[in-house]
Design a protein around this motif. Structure first.
Motif, mmCIF file in Angstrom:
data_model
loop_
_atom_site.group_PDB
_atom_site.id
_atom_site.type_symbol
_atom_site.label_atom_id
_atom_site.label_comp_id
_atom_site.label_asym_id
_atom_site.label_seq_id
_atom_site.Cartn_x
_atom_site.Cartn_y
_atom_site.Cartn_z
ATOM 1 N N ARG A 13 75.352 52.960 46.633
ATOM 2 C CA ARG A 13 75.911 52.926 47.841
ATOM 3 C C ARG A 13 75.855 51.638 48.247
ATOM 4 N N HIS A 14 74.667 50.845 48.345
ATOM 5 C CA HIS A 14 74.614 49.668 48.696
ATOM 6 C C HIS A 14 75.404 48.682 48.084
ATOM 7 N N LEU A 15 75.823 48.887 46.627
ATOM 8 C CA LEU A 15 76.607 47.986 45.928
ATOM 9 C C LEU A 15 78.187 48.175 46.212
ATOM 10 N N THR A 16 78.417 49.244 46.797
ATOM 11 C CA THR A 16 79.678 49.496 47.189
ATOM 12 C C THR A 16 80.046 48.398 48.575
ATOM 13 N N GLN A 17 78.868 48.546 49.152
ATOM 14 C CA GLN A 17 79.068 47.828 50.625
ATOM 15 C C GLN A 17 79.046 46.297 50.507
ATOM 16 N N TYR A 71 75.816 60.478 35.364
ATOM 17 C CA TYR A 71 74.570 61.300 36.045
ATOM 18 C C TYR A 71 74.518 62.844 35.472
ATOM 19 N N PRO A 72 74.099 62.870 34.154
ATOM 20 C CA PRO A 72 74.549 64.221 33.474
ATOM 21 C C PRO A 72 73.473 65.385 33.915
ATOM 22 N N VAL A 73 72.356 65.005 34.451
ATOM 23 C CA VAL A 73 71.427 66.108 34.969
ATOM 24 C C VAL A 73 71.172 65.849 36.467
ATOM 25 N N GLN A 74 71.800 66.568 37.287
ATOM 26 C CA GLN A 74 71.604 66.503 38.675
ATOM 27 C C GLN A 74 70.880 67.455 39.259
ATOM 28 N N PRO A 75 69.425 67.098 39.802
ATOM 29 C CA PRO A 75 68.544 68.133 40.402
ATOM 30 C C PRO A 75 69.033 68.905 41.582
ATOM 31 N N SER A 76 68.403 70.014 41.712
ATOM 32 C CA SER A 76 69.035 70.987 42.786
ATOM 33 C C SER A 76 68.206 70.584 44.249
ATOM 34 N N LYS A 77 67.238 69.704 44.164
ATOM 35 C CA LYS A 77 66.487 69.374 45.495
ATOM 36 C C LYS A 77 67.544 68.402 46.323
ATOM 37 N N ALA A 98 71.597 65.287 48.792
ATOM 38 C CA ALA A 98 71.992 64.407 49.886
ATOM 39 C C ALA A 98 72.272 62.924 49.381
ATOM 40 N N LEU A 99 71.729 62.457 48.516
ATOM 41 C CA LEU A 99 71.978 61.119 48.049
ATOM 42 C C LEU A 99 73.257 61.107 47.260
ATOM 43 N N MET A 100 73.494 62.301 46.556
ATOM 44 C CA MET A 100 74.934 62.340 45.924
ATOM 45 C C MET A 100 75.781 62.537 46.990
ATOM 46 N N LEU A 101 75.582 63.442 47.882
ATOM 47 C CA LEU A 101 76.884 63.527 49.147
ATOM 48 C C LEU A 101 77.320 62.264 49.737
ATOM 49 N N GLN A 102 76.166 61.315 49.904
ATOM 50 C CA GLN A 102 76.639 59.884 50.359
ATOM 51 C C GLN A 102 77.300 59.178 49.294
ATOM 52 N N LYS A 150 83.328 57.298 48.118
ATOM 53 C CA LYS A 150 84.314 57.160 46.756
ATOM 54 C C LYS A 150 83.626 56.786 45.658
ATOM 55 N N ILE A 151 82.159 57.080 45.222
ATOM 56 C CA ILE A 151 81.710 56.586 43.963
ATOM 57 C C ILE A 151 81.968 57.381 42.832
ATOM 58 N N PRO A 152 82.822 57.222 41.836
ATOM 59 C CA PRO A 152 83.043 58.172 40.927
ATOM 60 C C PRO A 152 81.789 58.442 39.904
#
Length: 225
Positions: A70-74, A83-89, A94-98, A103-105
């Motif tokens: 996210r910061h690199l985008t900015q 990101y092949p294994v995305q935890p359910s926590k 929230a981090l993925m939503l950000q 618009k990070i693919p």
């Protein structure tokens, strides 16, 4: 002084995180945010803007990588995520939503991502990892070993032992290592071009114990070598 800086074993590193949260009141979200910002700042200090592929693991190291993206985008970079294994926590959701909001693919084809990027960030495994990597990360680490693109390792190079490092010389060979909080013992075996310390959140009491050097100005990172 950098010469006074202590390198931490696995138990000591885990205890520092416990103390930061239980004794000094930090939350895991705060620590991840500051760690990820530090990683992004280190990258901006040494690499020109371009395509950055962040390889994200399922734990806290991966969370640092999501924040860094996210910061690199900015900062004007063009990050993408493997990101092949995305935890359910909720934290990781929230981090993925950000990242989605910025618009990070997310890519599925690691080989194609490696071919197209200018820089790789290894945010797969942190200092708590033990044992041999399992699928799909075993193949991912093999691909990172074979690439000729520069790699930035977050805290420790994935697949290395946190204390012994990579004595057989079969692990990934990062160009940059960003040690977080304090370097881990394995950092003594790092031979890349850039070794940075990041995570400007250590209270003076702990900074004195571990010999943390004074950060310059308003920077969240400091170059060690």
């Amino acid at each position: 002084m950098i010469s006074d800086l202590k390198f931490l074993g696995q138990k000591a590193a885990q205890q520092v995180d416990v103390d930061l949260m239980s004794k000094f009141g930090y939350t895991i979200e705060q620590l991840m945010e500051l760690a990820g910002l530090s990683v992004a700042e280190c990258i901006a200090a040494e690499y020109k803007r371009g395509k950055v592929l962040l390889c994200i693991g399922p734990g806290n190291n991966g969370g640092d990588g999501l924040v860094a993206a996210r910061h690199l985008t900015q900062f004007g970079y063009r990050p993408s995520l493997f990101y092949p294994v995305q935890p359910s926590k909720d934290l990781y959701k929230a981090l993925m939503l950000q990242c989605t909001a910025f618009k990070i693919p997310v890519i599925q084809d690691l080989d194609a991502g490696l071919n197209e990027c200018d820089l790789i960030v290894d945010a797969i495994f942190g200092f708590s990892f033990k044992g041999s990597p399992r699928a799909p990360f075993d193949k991912a680490l093999l691909a990172l070993r074979e690439t000729d693109k520069p790699i930035v390792a977050v805290d420790i190079p994935s697949g290395w032992d946190v204390e012994a490092g990579d004595p057989q010389g079969t692990g990934i060979r990062p160009d940059m290592l960003v040690s977080l909080t304090a370097p881990k013992l394995c950092a003594s075996g790092f031979s890349g071009r850039f070794h940075y310390l990041g995570g400007r959140f250590i209270p003076p009491e702990l900074a004195d114990v571990f010999g943390i050097p004074t950060y310059p100005g308003t920077s969240n990172c400091i170059r060690l070598a």
